[in-house]
Every structure is written in C-alpha cells, then in structure tokens.
Design a protein around this motif. Structure first.
Motif, short mmCIF file in Angstrom:
data_model
loop_
_atom_site.label_atom_id
_atom_site.label_comp_id
_atom_site.label_asym_id
_atom_site.label_seq_id
_atom_site.Cartn_x
_atom_site.Cartn_y
_atom_site.Cartn_z
N GLN A 7 34.33 -5.53 3.51
CA GLN A 7 33.22 -6.36 3.02
C GLN A 7 32.59 -5.74 1.78
O GLN A 7 32.24 -6.45 0.84
CB GLN A 7 32.16 -6.54 4.12
CG GLN A 7 31.02 -7.45 3.71
CD GLN A 7 30.00 -7.64 4.84
OE1 GLN A 7 30.10 -7.01 5.89
NE2 GLN A 7 29.02 -8.49 4.61
N ALA A 8 32.45 -4.41 1.78
CA ALA A 8 31.88 -3.74 0.62
C ALA A 8 32.79 -3.87 -0.59
O ALA A 8 32.32 -4.09 -1.72
CB ALA A 8 31.63 -2.26 0.94
N LEU A 9 34.09 -3.76 -0.36
CA LEU A 9 35.05 -3.94 -1.45
C LEU A 9 34.92 -5.32 -2.08
O LEU A 9 34.88 -5.47 -3.30
CB LEU A 9 36.48 -3.75 -0.93
CG LEU A 9 37.04 -2.34 -0.85
CD1 LEU A 9 38.38 -2.36 -0.14
CD2 LEU A 9 37.19 -1.73 -2.24
N GLU A 10 34.83 -6.33 -1.23
CA GLU A 10 34.74 -7.70 -1.73
C GLU A 10 33.43 -7.94 -2.47
O GLU A 10 33.40 -8.67 -3.47
CB GLU A 10 34.89 -8.68 -0.56
CG GLU A 10 36.28 -8.67 0.05
CD GLU A 10 36.40 -9.56 1.27
OE1 GLU A 10 35.37 -10.16 1.66
OE2 GLU A 10 37.52 -9.67 1.83
N GLN A 11 32.35 -7.33 -1.98
CA GLN A 11 31.07 -7.47 -2.67
C GLN A 11 31.09 -6.81 -4.04
O GLN A 11 30.50 -7.32 -5.00
CB GLN A 11 29.96 -6.87 -1.81
CG GLN A 11 29.62 -7.68 -0.57
CD GLN A 11 28.58 -7.01 0.30
OE1 GLN A 11 28.28 -5.82 0.15
NE2 GLN A 11 27.98 -7.77 1.22
N MET A 12 31.75 -5.67 -4.13
CA MET A 12 31.76 -4.91 -5.38
C MET A 12 32.77 -5.43 -6.40
O MET A 12 32.50 -5.41 -7.60
CB MET A 12 32.06 -3.43 -5.07
CG MET A 12 30.99 -2.72 -4.26
SD MET A 12 31.54 -1.10 -3.65
CE MET A 12 31.73 -0.18 -5.18
N PHE A 13 33.92 -5.90 -5.91
CA PHE A 13 35.01 -6.18 -6.84
C PHE A 13 35.60 -7.59 -6.70
O PHE A 13 36.58 -7.91 -7.35
CB PHE A 13 36.14 -5.16 -6.64
CG PHE A 13 35.68 -3.74 -6.73
CD1 PHE A 13 35.22 -3.21 -7.92
CD2 PHE A 13 35.67 -2.93 -5.60
CE1 PHE A 13 34.78 -1.89 -8.00
CE2 PHE A 13 35.24 -1.61 -5.67
CZ PHE A 13 34.79 -1.09 -6.87
N GLY A 14 35.00 -8.44 -5.87
CA GLY A 14 35.49 -9.80 -5.70
C GLY A 14 34.53 -10.82 -6.30
O GLY A 14 33.43 -10.50 -6.73
N GLY A 15 34.96 -12.08 -6.32
CA GLY A 15 34.10 -13.17 -6.78
C GLY A 15 33.79 -13.09 -8.26
O GLY A 15 34.49 -12.45 -9.05
N ASP A 16 32.71 -13.78 -8.65
CA ASP A 16 32.27 -13.76 -10.05
C ASP A 16 31.68 -12.40 -10.38
O ASP A 16 30.81 -11.89 -9.66
CB ASP A 16 31.22 -14.85 -10.29
CG ASP A 16 31.81 -16.24 -10.16
OD1 ASP A 16 33.03 -16.39 -10.41
OD2 ASP A 16 31.06 -17.17 -9.80
N ARG A 17 32.12 -11.83 -11.49
CA ARG A 17 31.69 -10.49 -11.86
C ARG A 17 31.21 -10.46 -13.30
O ARG A 17 31.59 -11.29 -14.12
CB ARG A 17 32.83 -9.50 -11.66
CG ARG A 17 33.35 -9.44 -10.22
CD ARG A 17 34.58 -8.58 -10.14
NE ARG A 17 34.29 -7.19 -10.49
CZ ARG A 17 35.23 -6.31 -10.84
NH1 ARG A 17 36.49 -6.68 -10.95
NH2 ARG A 17 34.89 -5.07 -11.13
N ASP A 18 30.40 -9.47 -13.60
CA ASP A 18 29.90 -9.25 -14.95
C ASP A 18 31.09 -8.96 -15.87
O ASP A 18 31.86 -8.03 -15.61
CB ASP A 18 28.93 -8.06 -14.93
CG ASP A 18 28.39 -7.71 -16.30
OD1 ASP A 18 28.72 -8.42 -17.28
OD2 ASP A 18 27.62 -6.73 -16.40
N PRO A 19 31.26 -9.74 -16.94
CA PRO A 19 32.40 -9.51 -17.85
C PRO A 19 32.44 -8.09 -18.41
O PRO A 19 33.53 -7.55 -18.63
CB PRO A 19 32.18 -10.55 -18.95
CG PRO A 19 31.39 -11.64 -18.29
CD PRO A 19 30.49 -10.94 -17.32
N ALA A 20 31.27 -7.50 -18.64
CA ALA A 20 31.25 -6.13 -19.17
C ALA A 20 31.80 -5.15 -18.15
O ALA A 20 32.54 -4.21 -18.49
CB ALA A 20 29.83 -5.74 -19.57
N GLN A 21 31.46 -5.37 -16.87
CA GLN A 21 32.00 -4.52 -15.82
C GLN A 21 33.51 -4.67 -15.71
O GLN A 21 34.24 -3.67 -15.55
CB GLN A 21 31.35 -4.87 -14.48
CG GLN A 21 31.84 -4.00 -13.32
CD GLN A 21 31.32 -4.48 -11.97
OE1 GLN A 21 30.98 -5.63 -11.79
NE2 GLN A 21 31.26 -3.56 -11.01
N VAL A 22 33.99 -5.88 -15.82
CA VAL A 22 35.43 -6.13 -15.76
C VAL A 22 36.14 -5.46 -16.94
O VAL A 22 37.22 -4.87 -16.78
CB VAL A 22 35.71 -7.65 -15.75
CG1 VAL A 22 37.21 -7.91 -15.87
CG2 VAL A 22 35.15 -8.29 -14.49
#
Length: 276
Positions: free
Chosen positions: A175-190
């Motif tokens: 669940q933590a993995l999905e919260q941190m690295f799944g779904g819509d993400r900040d483009p700068a972070q990506v």
C-alpha cells in the motif's frame, strides 16, 4: 525548503561545467554541507534548520535532479562529477574547509570529494554509502541493479521500486509503494526518478573507492550506519568500507534516512560526532 521553518534561507544558482546547480545557505559559523544523491536539498531542510544554530549550512540539489539543470539531460551523474560540483560550491562560498555529511549516493559523493580534494574537508561523514562493489556477492548485486533498471525502462515503475526495496532489504508495505509511486504523480518527481534510474544509480552503486587515498585521510572519515538498518544492503556496504579502512562504524538514530524522520534526535547525535 522547510515550509514551517523561520530560519532565513538564501537560495542561489552556481554555473558549473555542464550544469547549473541550485543550492541553499542558512545560518552562520563553520561550514557544514548536507548532501544526497538523488535526494534534494528540501529533504535536508529540517536538519539544516537545526544545524544552522551554530553553523553555516549548505544544501544542494545534485546535478540533474530538482532545480539543478544539466546542459545535456542525457549525461550520466558520476561521483566524480558530483564531488567536483561540491568542491566548486565550497570554493564559491569561500567558507571552507567544510564538514560534509553525505547520505546514500551523497555519501559516495562525499567520499569522492575526500579523495579528490582533501584540502576542502575537515570531516566527511559517509552515512550508508551503497558501495556494492565492496561486497563478496558483488556480481549478484550488480546483476540485481541491471535487472532493476531494465524493469524500470520497461515501464513497470511499481515493479522497479518493489524490487529496489526488496534488494535493499527494506520492508515496505504494498500500500505504501502504491501511494508513493502509483497513480497520478508530480511530473518533476517522475523526471527525477527517471534520471536516477537511467543516469545515476549505476554510477553511485558501482563506484570503487580509492582505498589508499581514503586511508590517507581516514582520521577525517566517519562511516555512519542507521541503528535500525541492520542487515540491509547499505548496512553491509558501510561495514565493508569501514573494515577496509580500519574504522569502527558510527551509529546514528533511525534508518537509511533517519535525519528525515527524526531530525531533532539526529541533530543531537550529529553534533556529538562533530564535537559541538
């Protein structure tokens, strides 16, 4: 920067060969540098605010990450290049020599700086450098890293991070993995994530220190390990480096990034190591 802090911070940019480095300065006194790779300046802000009571504190986004922009976005980030960046920042501030605290890939940067420019450092604290080439199972660790990069480049971001934490010996719930690295993400972070997988992770983890040069300045070196990192890959690499240099590891509160979770406690321990 730390949005809850009242510590004055000056943000600047320094032109260096091939890049424009974002860096931040706070406090007054002898110079302490806090550096990560790929961790950016903002992650160190709470600890930097505390250390600013008695020190000039320099934090920076490493080249290619955050606000530190490369002329060639496809250029790999190596410990030698990042060490040269730190040398130029310290020289630019004209406040050295400095204490340099490096975390993870930033610890590799700090060690590379100690090798290349020992005149610029009074103490280097290398906190959990991921130097897998020092391990007996280095061939397997190298293969794991190559597999990790391949998974990321295939587009399986969650799979890559799942393997990363698993290989590192760090337990992280799905669940933590999905919260941190799944779904819509900040483009700068990506973008930062992509740079790390494609252009930085190999250079940091496969780096082989010059043990002869480091032994020559071993009195100024501290190899740090988080108290709760026992058995993890960076615990193993840090102990291997300390053994090769004839040093006893110094324990710090928390885990691989203990300064993020408990900056107050970490500050107290770091000041003790610095002799404040």
């Amino acid at each position: 920067m730390n949005p809850t802090s009242t510590t004055p911070v000056t943000a600047r940019t320094l032109e260096v060969p091939g890049a424009r480095l974002h860096f931040e300065v706070r406090g007054a006194g002898s110079l302490v540098v806090l550096v990560g790779a790929p961790m950016v300046a903002a992650a160190f802000a709470p600890l930097a605010d505390l250390l600013a009571a008695g020190h000039t504190v320099l934090t920076t986004d490493p080249r290619g990450v955050g606000a530190s922009v490369l002329d060639d976005p496809a250029q790999d980030s190596t410990p030698e290049l990042r060490a040269d960046d730190l040398a130029r920042l310290i020289t630019h501030l004209d406040a050295g020599p400095a204490v340099v605290f490096g975390s993870s890939g930033g610890a590799v940067t700090a060690l590379a700086l100690a090798q290349a420019r020992p005149d610029l450092v009074t103490k280097v604290i290398a906190h959990e450098p991921p130097l897998v080439e020092l391990l007996d199972d280095r061939a397997e660790m190298r293969k794991q890293t190559e597999d990790l990069v391949a998974i990321y480049q295939s587009g399986d971001v969650l799979g890559a991070w799942r393997k990363f934490f698993g290989d590192a010996g760090i337990e992280l719930p799905e669940q933590a993995l999905e919260q941190m690295f799944g779904g819509d993400r900040d483009p700068a972070q990506v973008a930062d994530e992509s740079f790390w997988f494609n252009h930085e992770i190999r250079g940091s983890t496969f780096w082989q220190p010059d043990l002869e040069r480091l032994r020559a300045v071993s009195a100024r070196l501290v190899i740090g390990i988080g108290e709760t990192s026992t058995g993890q890959t960076c615990d193993r690499t840090s102990r291997a480096l300390a053994d090769l240099l004839g040093l006893t590891p110094t324990m710090f509160p928390g885990d691989h990034t203990g300064f993020v979770g408990e900056p107050d406690i970490f500050d107290h321990r770091l000041r003790a190591v610095l002799g404040d």
